[in-house]
Design an enzyme around this catalytic site. Sequence first.
Site, short mmCIF file in Angstrom:
data_model
loop_
_atom_site.label_atom_id
_atom_site.label_comp_id
_atom_site.label_asym_id
_atom_site.label_seq_id
_atom_site.Cartn_x
_atom_site.Cartn_y
_atom_site.Cartn_z
N TYR A 38 0.85 -1.19 0.00
CA TYR A 38 0.00 0.00 0.00
C TYR A 38 0.89 1.24 0.00
O TYR A 38 1.87 1.31 0.74
CB TYR A 38 -0.96 -0.02 1.21
CG TYR A 38 -1.97 -1.13 1.04
CD1 TYR A 38 -3.13 -0.93 0.28
CD2 TYR A 38 -1.71 -2.42 1.50
CE1 TYR A 38 -4.02 -1.97 0.04
CE2 TYR A 38 -2.59 -3.47 1.26
CZ TYR A 38 -3.75 -3.23 0.52
OH TYR A 38 -4.61 -4.26 0.25
N SER A 39 0.54 2.20 -0.86
CA SER A 39 1.35 3.42 -0.97
C SER A 39 1.24 4.26 0.29
O SER A 39 0.15 4.42 0.84
CB SER A 39 0.88 4.27 -2.14
OG SER A 39 1.05 3.60 -3.35
N CYS B 88 0.70 7.43 -11.18
CA CYS B 88 0.39 6.32 -10.27
C CYS B 88 -1.08 5.93 -10.38
O CYS B 88 -1.96 6.78 -10.37
CB CYS B 88 0.70 6.71 -8.82
SG CYS B 88 0.52 5.33 -7.67
N GLU C 66 4.31 4.26 -11.30
CA GLU C 66 3.93 3.20 -10.36
C GLU C 66 2.51 2.79 -10.72
O GLU C 66 1.56 3.54 -10.47
CB GLU C 66 3.95 3.74 -8.93
CG GLU C 66 3.68 2.68 -7.91
CD GLU C 66 4.89 2.42 -7.04
OE1 GLU C 66 5.87 1.84 -7.55
OE2 GLU C 66 4.85 2.81 -5.88
N TYR D 6 -0.47 -0.44 -10.89
CA TYR D 6 -0.82 -1.74 -10.29
C TYR D 6 -2.24 -2.10 -10.63
O TYR D 6 -2.96 -1.29 -11.21
CB TYR D 6 -0.61 -1.74 -8.77
CG TYR D 6 -1.25 -0.61 -8.01
CD1 TYR D 6 -2.59 -0.66 -7.61
CD2 TYR D 6 -0.52 0.54 -7.65
CE1 TYR D 6 -3.17 0.38 -6.89
CE2 TYR D 6 -1.10 1.58 -6.93
CZ TYR D 6 -2.43 1.49 -6.57
OH TYR D 6 -3.00 2.52 -5.86
#
Length: 317
Positions: A80-81, A260, A315, A317
């Site tokens: 988790y960021s 992101c 980044e 995901y």
Amino acid sequence: MPEFPEVPMNLVKPKEPVIGKVVGSETCLKGGRKSAGFVRHVAIDVSGTPLEGQLYPGQSFGIVPPGEDENGKPHKVRLYSLASPSWGEDGEGKVISTTPKRVIDEFTSQKDGDDESCHELFLGVCSNYICDAKVGDEVQVCGPNGKRFLLPVDRNAHDYVFMATGTGIAPFRSMCMELFDHPDGPTSSQVHLVMGSPYESDLLYDDLFRGYAEKHDNFHYHTAISRGANKQYVHGLVESQWEDVFNPVLSSERGLLYMCGLIGMQFGVYQLLGERGLSDDYMEIKDELQGVPVSDWDRETMRRYIRPSERMMVEVY
Ligand code: FAD
Ligand code: A2P
């Protein structure tokens, strides 16, 4: 060229997580309970562990959910960021935070052998675990992770374009706090944040960013709403304001680009940069794609033959 800091990594391994305590959990959706999704801002006290004071904007940390998977193995760690600045939620680096979104859906077949006829409720393990966690609950954490998605050492030597979809906003909350609420004073750099959400009500930390925009002339908040009247993705918004807003920042040598969120976003952005002649500034294009017109770039070729350069941080995901 930007210089990036050395940051601590893997101080706590997933196999030997430390215990953090949830000290805050609240919705961070603009629409609150009226939104279709569920996204929370969760704060975790890591004081007294090796993680205290050791996480930097752009890094993530791991959460190890309790219990076992369907093969009887302990659940794997999920990342988790970090959504808090380097001084944490508390000003001392003892409390870190993140932005988990509940994965909640009907089951759909993902791989050979999955039951195609099944449409039961599907709940992601860790996102629901951490969204369910109450203040006072203990959670297993590890990290830090990531050394490539960081703010530069000299934060005022660059201007920034941050592009997010959904929970991809988490590191930009962290970075904007680092840039504007820093004990040394707010940054003098130009900062553009572009946030992509399905509906206005799905915007995350909207009050915080509107507050920065009101307070700081050099902070600019743009929202790309994909299912509203004027349907727009992040790269479409950037394209529509290219000449006046984004080109001056991105074509300047000071410009840095951060992305992101959903993997799909990077392809739209790669194409836009290619069309606008900024490939060499932000991307390393392998020989196989050199000379190929941008209109012929497809996802597969971009995935294989394009790497972000030092000025682009990705980044997804
Ligand atoms: P899981 O139980 O792991 O389920 C998800 C998996 O199930 C998918 O990978 C897919 O294979 C499968 N699946 C998905 N939908 C279905 C369906 N309908 N039917 C059947 N199978 C399905 N997430 C956040 O919310 N916030 C963050 O800030 C964040 N930061 C991240 C930072 C990094 C660097 C990375 C790599 C990921 C980040 N994530 C973040 C994602 C996060 O790590 C988890 O992947 C996410 O929360 C889902 O985990 P889960 O355990 O809830 O779901
Ligand atoms: P949509 O789902 O309408 O196609 P969230 O994580 O909250 O669902 O938000 C993700 C946002 O990113 C949505 O607005 C989604 O739009 C949008 N999105 C989906 N695919 C892309 C893409 N390829 N490029 C940019 N944005 C995208």
